[in-house]
Design a protein around this motif. Sequence first.
Motif, PDB file in Angstrom:
ATOM      1  N   GLN A 105      33.766  41.498  28.417  1.00 26.48           N
ATOM      2  CA  GLN A 105      32.937  41.310  29.611  1.00 26.48           C
ATOM      3  C   GLN A 105      33.022  39.867  30.120  1.00 26.48           C
ATOM      4  O   GLN A 105      33.097  39.623  31.328  1.00 26.48           O
ATOM      5  CB  GLN A 105      31.492  41.679  29.296  1.00 26.48           C
ATOM      6  N   ILE A 106      33.010  38.923  29.167  1.00 29.57           N
ATOM      7  CA  ILE A 106      33.089  37.506  29.551  1.00 29.57           C
ATOM      8  C   ILE A 106      34.425  37.218  30.241  1.00 29.57           C
ATOM      9  O   ILE A 106      34.473  36.597  31.304  1.00 29.57           O
ATOM     10  CB  ILE A 106      32.922  36.589  28.314  1.00 29.57           C
ATOM     11  N   GLN A 107      35.519  37.694  29.632  1.00 29.70           N
ATOM     12  CA  GLN A 107      36.842  37.441  30.198  1.00 29.70           C
ATOM     13  C   GLN A 107      37.003  38.104  31.561  1.00 29.70           C
ATOM     14  O   GLN A 107      37.611  37.534  32.477  1.00 29.70           O
ATOM     15  CB  GLN A 107      37.922  37.952  29.239  1.00 29.70           C
ATOM     16  N   ALA A 108      36.449  39.310  31.698  1.00 30.36           N
ATOM     17  CA  ALA A 108      36.537  40.020  32.974  1.00 30.36           C
ATOM     18  C   ALA A 108      35.819  39.251  34.077  1.00 30.36           C
ATOM     19  O   ALA A 108      36.332  39.097  35.196  1.00 30.36           O
ATOM     20  CB  ALA A 108      35.961  41.423  32.840  1.00 30.36           C
ATOM     21  N   GLY A 109      34.630  38.766  33.765  1.00 34.33           N
ATOM     22  CA  GLY A 109      33.867  37.989  34.751  1.00 34.33           C
ATOM     23  C   GLY A 109      34.550  36.689  35.110  1.00 34.33           C
ATOM     24  O   GLY A 109      34.610  36.298  36.286  1.00 34.33           O
ATOM     25  N   GLN A 110      35.098  35.999  34.106  1.00 33.66           N
ATOM     26  CA  GLN A 110      35.790  34.739  34.371  1.00 33.66           C
ATOM     27  C   GLN A 110      37.065  34.957  35.186  1.00 33.66           C
ATOM     28  O   GLN A 110      37.441  34.112  35.998  1.00 33.66           O
ATOM     29  CB  GLN A 110      36.117  34.044  33.049  1.00 33.66           C
ATOM     30  N   ALA A 111      37.711  36.104  34.955  1.00 35.28           N
ATOM     31  CA  ALA A 111      38.942  36.398  35.692  1.00 35.28           C
ATOM     32  C   ALA A 111      38.664  36.571  37.176  1.00 35.28           C
ATOM     33  O   ALA A 111      39.457  36.125  38.024  1.00 35.28           O
ATOM     34  CB  ALA A 111      39.608  37.645  35.120  1.00 35.28           C
ATOM     35  N   GLU A 112      37.558  37.212  37.521  1.00 32.88           N
ATOM     36  CA  GLU A 112      37.201  37.366  38.937  1.00 32.88           C
ATOM     37  C   GLU A 112      36.974  36.001  39.580  1.00 32.88           C
ATOM     38  O   GLU A 112      37.450  35.740  40.698  1.00 32.88           O
ATOM     39  CB  GLU A 112      35.955  38.238  39.076  1.00 32.88           C
ATOM     40  N   ALA A 113      36.256  35.120  38.873  1.00 33.71           N
ATOM     41  CA  ALA A 113      36.004  33.780  39.402  1.00 33.71           C
ATOM     42  C   ALA A 113      37.308  32.998  39.533  1.00 33.71           C
ATOM     43  O   ALA A 113      37.510  32.247  40.503  1.00 33.71           O
ATOM     44  CB  ALA A 113      35.033  33.038  38.488  1.00 33.71           C
ATOM     45  N   ALA A 114      38.213  33.202  38.571  1.00 39.20           N
ATOM     46  CA  ALA A 114      39.486  32.495  38.606  1.00 39.20           C
ATOM     47  C   ALA A 114      40.347  32.952  39.777  1.00 39.20           C
ATOM     48  O   ALA A 114      41.085  32.149  40.365  1.00 39.20           O
ATOM     49  CB  ALA A 114      40.240  32.700  37.293  1.00 39.20           C
ATOM     50  N   MET A 115      40.278  34.236  40.138  1.00 36.26           N
ATOM     51  CA  MET A 115      41.036  34.711  41.302  1.00 36.26           C
ATOM     52  C   MET A 115      40.599  33.998  42.567  1.00 36.26           C
ATOM     53  O   MET A 115      41.425  33.607  43.403  1.00 36.26           O
ATOM     54  CB  MET A 115      40.855  36.222  41.462  1.00 36.26           C
ATOM     55  N   ILE A 116      39.311  33.822  42.714  1.00 35.85           N
ATOM     56  CA  ILE A 116      38.783  33.106  43.883  1.00 35.85           C
ATOM     57  C   ILE A 116      39.255  31.658  43.860  1.00 35.85           C
ATOM     58  O   ILE A 116      39.644  31.097  44.898  1.00 35.85           O
ATOM     59  CB  ILE A 116      37.244  33.180  43.910  1.00 35.85           C
ATOM     60  N   GLU A 117      39.240  31.052  42.662  1.00 32.08           N
ATOM     61  CA  GLU A 117      39.676  29.661  42.539  1.00 32.08           C
ATOM     62  C   GLU A 117      41.150  29.515  42.929  1.00 32.08           C
ATOM     63  O   GLU A 117      41.518  28.605  43.691  1.00 32.08           O
ATOM     64  CB  GLU A 117      39.479  29.178  41.101  1.00 32.08           C
ATOM     65  N   VAL A 118      41.989  30.412  42.418  1.00 32.15           N
ATOM     66  CA  VAL A 118      43.421  30.348  42.726  1.00 32.15           C
ATOM     67  C   VAL A 118      43.663  30.559  44.219  1.00 32.15           C
ATOM     68  O   VAL A 118      44.448  29.838  44.849  1.00 32.15           O
ATOM     69  CB  VAL A 118      44.203  31.391  41.902  1.00 32.15           C
ATOM     70  N   ALA A 119      42.978  31.528  44.799  1.00 28.79           N
ATOM     71  CA  ALA A 119      43.136  31.803  46.226  1.00 28.79           C
ATOM     72  C   ALA A 119      42.707  30.600  47.058  1.00 28.79           C
ATOM     73  O   ALA A 119      43.354  30.251  48.059  1.00 28.79           O
ATOM     74  CB  ALA A 119      42.329  33.035  46.621  1.00 28.79           C
ATOM     75  N   SER A 247      43.842  42.398  36.580  1.00 29.77           N
ATOM     76  CA  SER A 247      43.901  43.372  35.487  1.00 29.77           C
ATOM     77  C   SER A 247      42.830  43.087  34.448  1.00 29.77           C
ATOM     78  O   SER A 247      42.151  44.000  33.962  1.00 29.77           O
ATOM     79  CB  SER A 247      45.286  43.351  34.833  1.00 29.77           C
ATOM     80  N   ILE A 248      42.675  41.812  34.091  1.00 27.75           N
ATOM     81  CA  ILE A 248      41.627  41.441  33.131  1.00 27.75           C
ATOM     82  C   ILE A 248      40.250  41.736  33.714  1.00 27.75           C
ATOM     83  O   ILE A 248      39.344  42.213  33.012  1.00 27.75           O
ATOM     84  CB  ILE A 248      41.746  39.951  32.752  1.00 27.75           C
ATOM     85  N   ALA A 249      40.102  41.458  35.026  1.00 28.63           N
ATOM     86  CA  ALA A 249      38.811  41.724  35.676  1.00 28.63           C
ATOM     87  C   ALA A 249      38.460  43.208  35.635  1.00 28.63           C
ATOM     88  O   ALA A 249      37.273  43.576  35.677  1.00 28.63           O
ATOM     89  CB  ALA A 249      38.854  41.226  37.125  1.00 28.63           C
TER      90      ALA A 249
END
Length: 353
Positions: A105-119, A247-249
């Motif tokens: 759950q932690i990794q999934a949530g962080q992955a969503e935030a990271a997508m926004i950061e990369v974009a 995918s992680i998200a």
Amino acid sequence: MTSINLTARLGLNASLLRDRITTLGEQISTGRKGSTYSTIGADAPRAMDLRAEIGRRDTYEKTIDQTLGKIRVSQDVLDRIGAVAEKFLANSAKLLGAAKPEEIQIQAGQAEAAMIEVATLLNEQFGGEYLFGGSDSRNPPIPKPLDIMKSGMGREIKKEVGKLNATNVADVTTATKALAKSDAADTTPFSAFLSTGIGKTEPRVSILGSDNDRVSYGIHANRNAAVVSSGETTESWARDLLRGLASIAGLTPEKAQLGDSYVNFVTTVRNGLKSSVDALALERGSLGVTEARLQTIGAHHKIVSTTLRLQLSNLEEVDMAQTMTSFQTTQTQLEASYRAIGIAQQLSLTRFL
């Protein structure tokens, strides 16, 4: 009559001396022989050529300096994106083995935030221009960075991961790759310019570093610039990273109960992230080589310009010490001329009386 002629001659000489002092004074003030090319006579054509060459090289220098600024900011962005990719490549190991539900759950949530950061990073600007937008530098390469998980790519990859079961790992990974590679308007998060038409195939943004020496430095957000990705890849380090994060998200704790199928899926995700990390490292290295090349070209222009300015100075500028000596000498001559005129006038008056 002779005294009158002498006075006239002395007056003319004084006038010439005054003009000479005016010219020397201007030369001392400006450091130049004169304000027009006529003052340097036969050297005028050479001076014109030197000024044109200096102007041309100055233009190259300014263009290179501006480009180096863009490259440095681009390098900073790539470094930060690379750090994100490396972090999730390392953290994805925590999803293997006996992965705890809370870790997933932690990794999934962080992955969503990271997508926004990369974009958001791919929308970096310099001087009002988007660095990763190709020739369409006035518009963002990712129009809605904060909603990237709601884009067709983010949303559909997450949905595909939700379908993961014990028998369809290959189908799910194939689907996520296809979604990440897609340029369809309802799928890709990238701009219409980058996804269709000229923006999809145009060459990298470049500059003329010198005559007939074009240097490419631009990077499009949705495709590699100077490197070829290998391994589990969409052939784009940016798409590989976004695919891995999406995918992680999409993972949920119950997926860990799928055993080998879950492990195989996460391994594929890790391999995709590794491809992104490796290609990004090469891209950053290639851009560093370009930066060094432009610095070398710019330094050469500066050295040549310095030499040309010295040559132009020898043609157009005065020897200040010599000019000041001439000024002082001419002043002394003028003062003597005034005294001679005074004596001549007295002699003329005496003769008249």
